[in-house]
Write a protein that holds these residues in place. Structure first.
Motif, PDB file in Angstrom:
ATOM      1  N   SER A 151       6.437   4.016   1.762  1.00  0.00           N
ATOM      2  CA  SER A 151       6.474   5.461   1.506  1.00  0.00           C
ATOM      3  C   SER A 151       7.582   5.783   0.511  1.00  0.00           C
ATOM      4  CB  SER A 151       6.743   6.204   2.820  1.00  0.00           C
ATOM      5  OG  SER A 151       7.066   7.559   2.558  1.00  0.00           O
ATOM      6  N   ILE A 152       7.367   6.813  -0.311  1.00  0.00           N
ATOM      7  CA  ILE A 152       8.469   7.236  -1.183  1.00  0.00           C
ATOM      8  C   ILE A 152       9.158   8.486  -0.634  1.00  0.00           C
ATOM      9  CG2 ILE A 152       7.490   6.160  -3.247  1.00  0.00           C
ATOM     10  CD1 ILE A 152       6.986   9.178  -4.179  1.00  0.00           C
ATOM     11  N   GLY A 153       8.788   8.933   0.559  1.00  0.00           N
ATOM     12  CA  GLY A 153       9.494  10.071   1.140  1.00  0.00           C
ATOM     13  C   GLY A 153       8.617  10.809   2.130  1.00  0.00           C
ATOM     14  N   ASP A 154       9.232  11.679   2.878  1.00  0.00           N
ATOM     15  CA  ASP A 154       8.527  12.387   3.949  1.00  0.00           C
ATOM     16  C   ASP A 154       7.836  13.636   3.441  1.00  0.00           C
ATOM     17  OD1 ASP A 154       9.332  10.441   5.667  1.00  0.00           O
ATOM     18  OD2 ASP A 154      10.975  11.601   6.555  1.00  0.00           O
ATOM     19  N   TYR A 155       6.836  13.426   2.625  1.00  0.00           N
ATOM     20  CA  TYR A 155       5.981  14.496   2.118  1.00  0.00           C
ATOM     21  C   TYR A 155       4.680  13.827   1.735  1.00  0.00           C
ATOM     22  CZ  TYR A 155       8.650  12.407  -1.616  1.00  0.00           C
ATOM     23  OH  TYR A 155       9.305  11.488  -2.399  1.00  0.00           O
ATOM     24  N   VAL A 156       3.615  14.610   1.558  1.00  0.00           N
ATOM     25  CA  VAL A 156       2.311  14.005   1.304  1.00  0.00           C
ATOM     26  C   VAL A 156       1.854  14.316  -0.116  1.00  0.00           C
ATOM     27  CG1 VAL A 156      -0.092  13.891   2.049  1.00  0.00           C
ATOM     28  CG2 VAL A 156       1.711  14.153   3.746  1.00  0.00           C
ATOM     29  N   LEU A 157       1.563  13.262  -0.877  1.00  0.00           N
ATOM     30  CA  LEU A 157       1.038  13.391  -2.234  1.00  0.00           C
ATOM     31  C   LEU A 157      -0.483  13.364  -2.175  1.00  0.00           C
ATOM     32  CD1 LEU A 157       3.367  10.674  -3.795  1.00  0.00           C
ATOM     33  CD2 LEU A 157       3.717  13.148  -3.857  1.00  0.00           C
ATOM     34  N   ALA A 158      -1.124  13.641  -3.313  1.00  0.00           N
ATOM     35  CA  ALA A 158      -2.583  13.630  -3.356  1.00  0.00           C
ATOM     36  C   ALA A 158      -3.118  12.216  -3.538  1.00  0.00           C
ATOM     37  CB  ALA A 158      -3.074  14.526  -4.483  1.00  0.00           C
ATOM     38  N   GLY A 159      -2.274  11.309  -4.027  1.00  0.00           N
ATOM     39  CA  GLY A 159      -2.719   9.938  -4.258  1.00  0.00           C
ATOM     40  C   GLY A 159      -1.537   9.017  -4.417  1.00  0.00           C
ATOM     41  N   GLY A 160      -1.803   7.719  -4.395  1.00  0.00           N
ATOM     42  CA  GLY A 160      -0.723   6.740  -4.433  1.00  0.00           C
ATOM     43  C   GLY A 160      -0.190   6.426  -5.827  1.00  0.00           C
ATOM     44  N   GLU A 161      -0.823   6.960  -6.875  1.00  0.00           N
ATOM     45  CA  GLU A 161      -0.455   6.551  -8.239  1.00  0.00           C
ATOM     46  C   GLU A 161       0.978   6.933  -8.612  1.00  0.00           C
ATOM     47  OE1 GLU A 161      -3.359   7.911  -7.384  1.00  0.00           O
ATOM     48  OE2 GLU A 161      -4.714   6.239  -7.794  1.00  0.00           O
ATOM     49  N   CYS A 204      -3.257   1.882  -4.425  1.00  0.00           N
ATOM     50  CA  CYS A 204      -3.026   3.326  -4.405  1.00  0.00           C
ATOM     51  C   CYS A 204      -4.110   3.985  -3.571  1.00  0.00           C
ATOM     52  CB  CYS A 204      -3.079   3.901  -5.813  1.00  0.00           C
ATOM     53  SG  CYS A 204      -1.822   3.208  -6.907  1.00  0.00           S
ATOM     54  N   GLY A 205      -3.728   4.683  -2.523  1.00  0.00           N
ATOM     55  CA  GLY A 205      -4.700   5.408  -1.723  1.00  0.00           C
ATOM     56  C   GLY A 205      -5.096   6.707  -2.401  1.00  0.00           C
ATOM     57  N   ARG A 206      -6.182   7.279  -1.914  1.00  0.00           N
ATOM     58  CA  ARG A 206      -6.631   8.628  -2.326  1.00  0.00           C
ATOM     59  C   ARG A 206      -7.307   9.255  -1.121  1.00  0.00           C
ATOM     60  NH1 ARG A 206      -5.507  12.029  -6.783  1.00  0.00           N
ATOM     61  NH2 ARG A 206      -4.045  10.672  -7.842  1.00  0.00           N
ATOM     62  N   PHE A 207      -7.668  10.495  -1.209  1.00  0.00           N
ATOM     63  CA  PHE A 207      -8.362  11.221  -0.135  1.00  0.00           C
ATOM     64  C   PHE A 207      -7.532  11.174   1.147  1.00  0.00           C
ATOM     65  CE2 PHE A 207     -11.663   8.875  -2.703  1.00  0.00           C
ATOM     66  CZ  PHE A 207     -11.783   9.871  -3.653  1.00  0.00           C
ATOM     67  N   GLU A 208      -8.188  10.872   2.298  1.00  0.00           N
ATOM     68  CA  GLU A 208      -7.435  10.844   3.555  1.00  0.00           C
ATOM     69  C   GLU A 208      -6.706   9.524   3.759  1.00  0.00           C
ATOM     70  OE1 GLU A 208      -6.630  13.330   5.511  1.00  0.00           O
ATOM     71  OE2 GLU A 208      -7.683  14.459   3.961  1.00  0.00           O
ATOM     72  N   GLY A 209      -6.989   8.537   2.914  1.00  0.00           N
ATOM     73  CA  GLY A 209      -6.336   7.241   3.090  1.00  0.00           C
ATOM     74  C   GLY A 209      -7.351   6.118   3.065  1.00  0.00           C
ATOM     75  N   LEU A 220       0.868  -1.173   0.000  1.00  0.00           N
ATOM     76  CA  LEU A 220       0.000   0.000   0.000  1.00  0.00           C
ATOM     77  C   LEU A 220       0.906   1.224   0.000  1.00  0.00           C
ATOM     78  CD1 LEU A 220      -2.646   1.633   0.477  1.00  0.00           C
ATOM     79  CD2 LEU A 220      -2.264   1.294   2.935  1.00  0.00           C
ATOM     80  N   MET A 221       0.761   2.069  -1.006  1.00  0.00           N
ATOM     81  CA  MET A 221       1.550   3.294  -1.024  1.00  0.00           C
ATOM     82  C   MET A 221       1.004   4.192   0.082  1.00  0.00           C
ATOM     83  SD  MET A 221       3.366   2.135  -3.352  1.00  0.00           S
ATOM     84  CE  MET A 221       4.608   3.378  -3.045  1.00  0.00           C
ATOM     85  N   SER A 222       1.882   4.670   0.967  1.00  0.00           N
ATOM     86  CA  SER A 222       1.416   5.388   2.154  1.00  0.00           C
ATOM     87  C   SER A 222       2.543   6.199   2.778  1.00  0.00           C
ATOM     88  CB  SER A 222       0.902   4.370   3.176  1.00  0.00           C
ATOM     89  OG  SER A 222       0.850   4.941   4.465  1.00  0.00           O
ATOM     90  N   PRO A 223       2.280   7.474   3.107  1.00  0.00           N
ATOM     91  CA  PRO A 223       3.337   8.267   3.746  1.00  0.00           C
ATOM     92  C   PRO A 223       3.719   7.724   5.120  1.00  0.00           C
ATOM     93  CG  PRO A 223       1.265   9.499   3.687  1.00  0.00           C
ATOM     94  CD  PRO A 223       1.043   8.231   2.911  1.00  0.00           C
ATOM     95  N   ARG A 224       2.889   6.836   5.676  1.00  0.00           N
ATOM     96  CA  ARG A 224       3.212   6.252   6.986  1.00  0.00           C
ATOM     97  C   ARG A 224       4.070   5.010   6.865  1.00  0.00           C
ATOM     98  NH1 ARG A 224      -2.481   5.150   9.677  1.00  0.00           N
ATOM     99  NH2 ARG A 224      -2.074   3.426   8.251  1.00  0.00           N
TER     100      ARG A 224
HETATM  101  N1  SAH Z   1      -4.003  11.437   5.423  1.00  0.00           N
HETATM  102  C1  SAH Z   1      -2.870  10.644   5.020  1.00  0.00           C
HETATM  103  C2  SAH Z   1      -2.340  11.102   3.639  1.00  0.00           C
HETATM  104  C3  SAH Z   1      -3.264  10.773   2.519  1.00  0.00           C
HETATM  105  S1  SAH Z   1      -2.603  11.238   0.976  1.00  0.00           S
HETATM  106  C4  SAH Z   1      -1.762  10.788   6.057  1.00  0.00           C
HETATM  107  O1  SAH Z   1      -1.678  11.861   6.675  1.00  0.00           O
HETATM  108  O2  SAH Z   1      -0.986   9.846   6.257  1.00  0.00           O
HETATM  109  C5  SAH Z   1      -3.527  10.206  -0.115  1.00  0.00           C
HETATM  110  C6  SAH Z   1      -2.812   8.981  -0.633  1.00  0.00           C
HETATM  111  O3  SAH Z   1      -1.646   9.368  -1.328  1.00  0.00           O
HETATM  112  C7  SAH Z   1      -2.329   8.008   0.431  1.00  0.00           C
HETATM  113  O4  SAH Z   1      -3.344   7.115   0.817  1.00  0.00           O
HETATM  114  C8  SAH Z   1      -1.190   7.293  -0.293  1.00  0.00           C
HETATM  115  O5  SAH Z   1      -1.667   6.220  -1.084  1.00  0.00           O
HETATM  116  C9  SAH Z   1      -0.647   8.375  -1.217  1.00  0.00           C
HETATM  117  N2  SAH Z   1       0.579   9.008  -0.697  1.00  0.00           N
HETATM  118  C10 SAH Z   1       0.697  10.276  -0.229  1.00  0.00           C
HETATM  119  N3  SAH Z   1       1.949  10.541   0.148  1.00  0.00           N
HETATM  120  C11 SAH Z   1       2.686   9.437  -0.082  1.00  0.00           C
HETATM  121  C12 SAH Z   1       4.056   9.099   0.116  1.00  0.00           C
HETATM  122  N4  SAH Z   1       4.917   9.969   0.631  1.00  0.00           N
HETATM  123  N5  SAH Z   1       4.453   7.857  -0.232  1.00  0.00           N
HETATM  124  C13 SAH Z   1       3.579   6.964  -0.744  1.00  0.00           C
HETATM  125  N6  SAH Z   1       2.266   7.229  -0.951  1.00  0.00           N
HETATM  126  C14 SAH Z   1       1.811   8.450  -0.627  1.00  0.00           C
END
Ligand code: SAH
Length: 230
Positions: free
Chosen positions: A133-143, A113-118, A87-91
């Motif tokens: 995670s691909i890094g310590d920043y937040v994308l809009a989606g996992g694609e 691939c997540g979207r929205f809040e997760g 699961l692509m995820s900033p966590r």
């Molecule tokens: N509310 C979540 C962020 C959601 S961003 C949080 O604070 O952890 C929406 C989606 O974008 C996530 O579900 C994930 O699939 C993807 N995404 C965002 N940042 C990412 C990252 N750094 N690495 C991998 N996937 C990421």
């Protein structure tokens, strides 16, 4: 058996995107790897094809529903599929070259691939999704994150990049950053190629490159030189 990637996403049309270009695209055409992007929405059973709902406990945004995701995962990756489910995820655990290499040696990947809040925690747990995670920043989606992961992995699949040795010296492969590269012309804006590289002395060249790698790594990424804590 070739490497097969399955993507579960609300935006399947984004794929293969950059993964279809250049050597990766050629590797795909040659059957070294394959990719199938599946529309998550097609697993929603209501009239509006709802895939998300409001967060339990309140707060902004929407959360992807666990039942729809589970159906998609079970269809794309039924029992017996031995591909890791990511699961692509900033966590998640940050992606590394070492993990990319492990994945490239395996049968493939299933990527959500997540979207929205997760996505709902219960489907992460129930389907054993490995958060990456691909890094310590937040994308809009996992694609885009999935593309980054796949690009890093697919280029390591044997045969995709020509030249058996072409990875050995690269950044991160030996725990260091790569040395500086040069090519002709011999003189560019008055700056010459370092003489050692045109000396023909392969021992000296190897030593120079090793010194440059170490100096660059020390200056830019000293964290790489500290033995990793286990
Ligand atoms: N509310 C979540 C962020 C959601 S961003 C949080 O604070 O952890 C929406 C989606 O974008 C996530 O579900 C994930 O699939 C993807 N995404 C965002 N940042 C990412 C990252 N750094 N690495 C991998 N996937 C990421």
């Amino acid at each position: 058996m070739s490497f097969s990637a399955a993507i579960i996403t609300l935006f399947p049309d984004l794929f293969p995107g950059p993964l279809g270009a250049s050597v990766l695209g050629r590797g795909m055409a040659d059957g070294l790897w394959s990719l199938e992007a599946t529309q998550l929405r097609s697993f929603a059973s209501d009239r509006h094809h709802t895939v998300d709902d409001t967060p339990s406990g309140g707060g902004a945004g929407m959360v992807l529903k666990p039942d729809i995701l589970a159906k998609a995962i079970d269809t794309v990756s039924p029992d017996g599929d031995n591909r890791p489910r990511l699961l692509m995820s900033p966590r998640g655990r940050p992606l590394t070259q070492a993990r990319a290499r492990e994945l490239a040696m395996g049968p493939g990947v299933v990527i959500v691939c997540g979207r929205f809040e997760g996505i709902d925690q219960r489907v992460i747990d129930a389907r054993g999704l490995e958060e990456v995670s691909i890094g310590d920043y937040v994308l809009a989606g996992g694609e885009v994150a999935a593309m980054v992961l796949l690009e890093a992995v697919v280029r390591l699949i044997p045969g995709v990049l020509g030249g058996a040795n072409s990875h050995a010296d690269e950044s991160f492969e030996n725990g260091q950053l790569e040395y500086p590269q040069y090519t002709r012309p011999q003189s560019f804006e008055g700056v010459e190629i370092p003489a050692v590289l045109t000396s023909g002395d392969h021992k000296k060249i190897a030593r120079w490159r090793a010194e440059q790698s170490l100096a660059l790594t020390r200056a830019r990424r000293p964290d790489l030189l500290v033995p990793a804590k286990s």
